[in-house]
Design an enzyme around this catalytic site. Sequence first.
Site, short mmCIF file in Angstrom:
data_model
loop_
_atom_site.label_atom_id
_atom_site.label_comp_id
_atom_site.label_asym_id
_atom_site.label_seq_id
_atom_site.Cartn_x
_atom_site.Cartn_y
_atom_site.Cartn_z
CE1 TYR A 222 -4.38 0.23 -0.24
CE2 TYR A 222 -4.22 -1.89 0.94
CZ TYR A 222 -4.92 -1.12 0.04
OH TYR A 222 -6.24 -1.42 -0.21
CG HIS B 160 3.77 8.01 -0.90
ND1 HIS B 160 4.65 7.08 -0.17
CD2 HIS B 160 3.30 8.82 0.38
CE1 HIS B 160 4.54 7.46 1.27
NE2 HIS B 160 3.51 8.36 1.19
#
Length: 618
Positions: free
Chosen positions: A387, A390
Amino acid sequence: MTKKRTARQRSGSGYRGSLPWRVVTGLAEYADRRAGWNHLAVTPGLLTLFGLRVRLRQNNLHDTTVLPSVGLPEPAPPSASHKVNRTADGSHNDLDEPRMGMAGTRFGRNIPLDRIVPATPEWVLSRPNPREVSRALLTRDELIPAESVNSLVAAWLQFMIRDWFSHGTSPTEQPWEVPLMDDDPWPERPMRIMRTPNDPTRDPQAPTGTPDTRVNVSSHWWDASQIYGTSEEEQLRMRNGTLGKLRLWDEQSMLPTDPDSDPSRVPGFWLGLAMMQNLFTREHNAICDHLHAAYPSWDDEELFQRARLVNAALLAKIHTVEWTPAVISHPTTVKALRANWWGIAGERVHNLFGRISESEVLSGIPGGATDHYGIPYSLTEEFVAVYRMHPLIRDDWHLRSAADNGTLGHCTFRDIAGPEALKVLKSTSMSDLLYSFGTLHPGLVTLHNFPKFLQGYERPDGQLQDLAATDILRSRELGVPRYNEFRRLLRLKPAETFEELTGNPAWAREIKRLYADDIEKVDLTVGMYAERLPAGFAFSDTAFRIFILMASRRLNSDRFFTEYYTPEVYSKAGMAWIDDNSMITVLLRHHPELRTALAGLDNAFVPWHTPRSSGTNG
């Protein structure tokens, strides 16, 4: 209400090791390796994903609670309220094992514990070191957009992550010291990156070689703790004490937080996070009004607890059937994710008849049986690693009016992060901000697409940080395997050559040069960002394998999404609210002026409408 069963009885033993399931999983793996699930028609592709999920449940859930520990967090004593209310710290979700998933407990693993690499300097700072990777492979020259979605996907993701996991505040002593190249413009030498906090529950007398562990300071459950806090004290500060409602911190920006603190000083605060916090704090209060109208005798506590359950379930539903299908919009994954919630019978059947089967395949996970698949529930370090997205965040933001698409201003990410975000919130309406995000593409999660501002980010404590380098270092530090080994442990074929790793010849040469022609050293993040993406995907297929497993596990293990997902616990009015609402209805309830921009859309995370004369999305 369904009779509660113990965790031992909810172990998934019905398919573990049986011949029919070995055949199913074997065929799924064969089809996936031979053709790729994404190259099959929808029905065989679904069957393949289903078989892969079973195999992942069998082989890729590993229990860190078996490792020596001391000083474990203590849940409050059991009470009758625990049966129908979520606790602030996540305890008592499993009534037989009340500590499971609570704040302060360990992250689990999706890899065998004996394959966790120790965090030695030789491993964490090995060449190419994290800063070299950041500069050579992650730096964005120009935004590579994810054109099938809008920038609300980036805001939503950080909002969700604030609920799911946090390793806590890093200690300032003994930082990692990253050596720099002579031509590196970083202002300090060496670069210092703070370490992840140690596991306070690790037994200091544990034998040498015991795998390293860390704890999640957030609750592991999908319980909207980013709105409600992770302690009773935090939760009380959030509430206003009237009709179950939450405080709205500021009449202009209406940010939800402790009124005595400054949210902009919290690491990671930016405009997108503030917008989501605002929207779903207001949604909680709207749910309270709805429940109060249906049940006028309920007091403040009852309204709060039922509204919290409903709001958390609505967030889980939106993420499952809207956000994720938007960012991985392959026809097979869209069908699979909707099946997670409603089963292959579909939403229409659910709305007409409710659950028609105990099978999660036919009728979905919510309302079905709780199942931990033999391993106490927790989020995992591998889940955290995949996850790290960015690149979804843009560097440049164009603020526009929802009324006429007129330009309100241009700003950089620096202008909408930290304390600067408060200035934007005070000068621009929330509807215009939502419209601006809804009409701007985010970045694709790929190489050479990391936000420039985040490669030189000044934290609230004044420390300068390259988040790209930090992302690389964190996976190494937390013992997440490098790319090829990660794929092997997920029963995926490793890349044999750099050209096989990526479809971009220039990237293949860059990666090969940086990693000194050793493909086994390629970091997980680099490999995932370099991969060929399945059709409709904004991130990698390797990351998706963890989602196949963990996206359903977060629902399967949580009794408030399974056996206790009932009108008796949520109320009939609460269950109807979850069924009847989506991200679009939430947006329109609180910002009806967005109706034109959202007209005709069935997913709020795809690009919104703009006037024909204004051109395309930025």
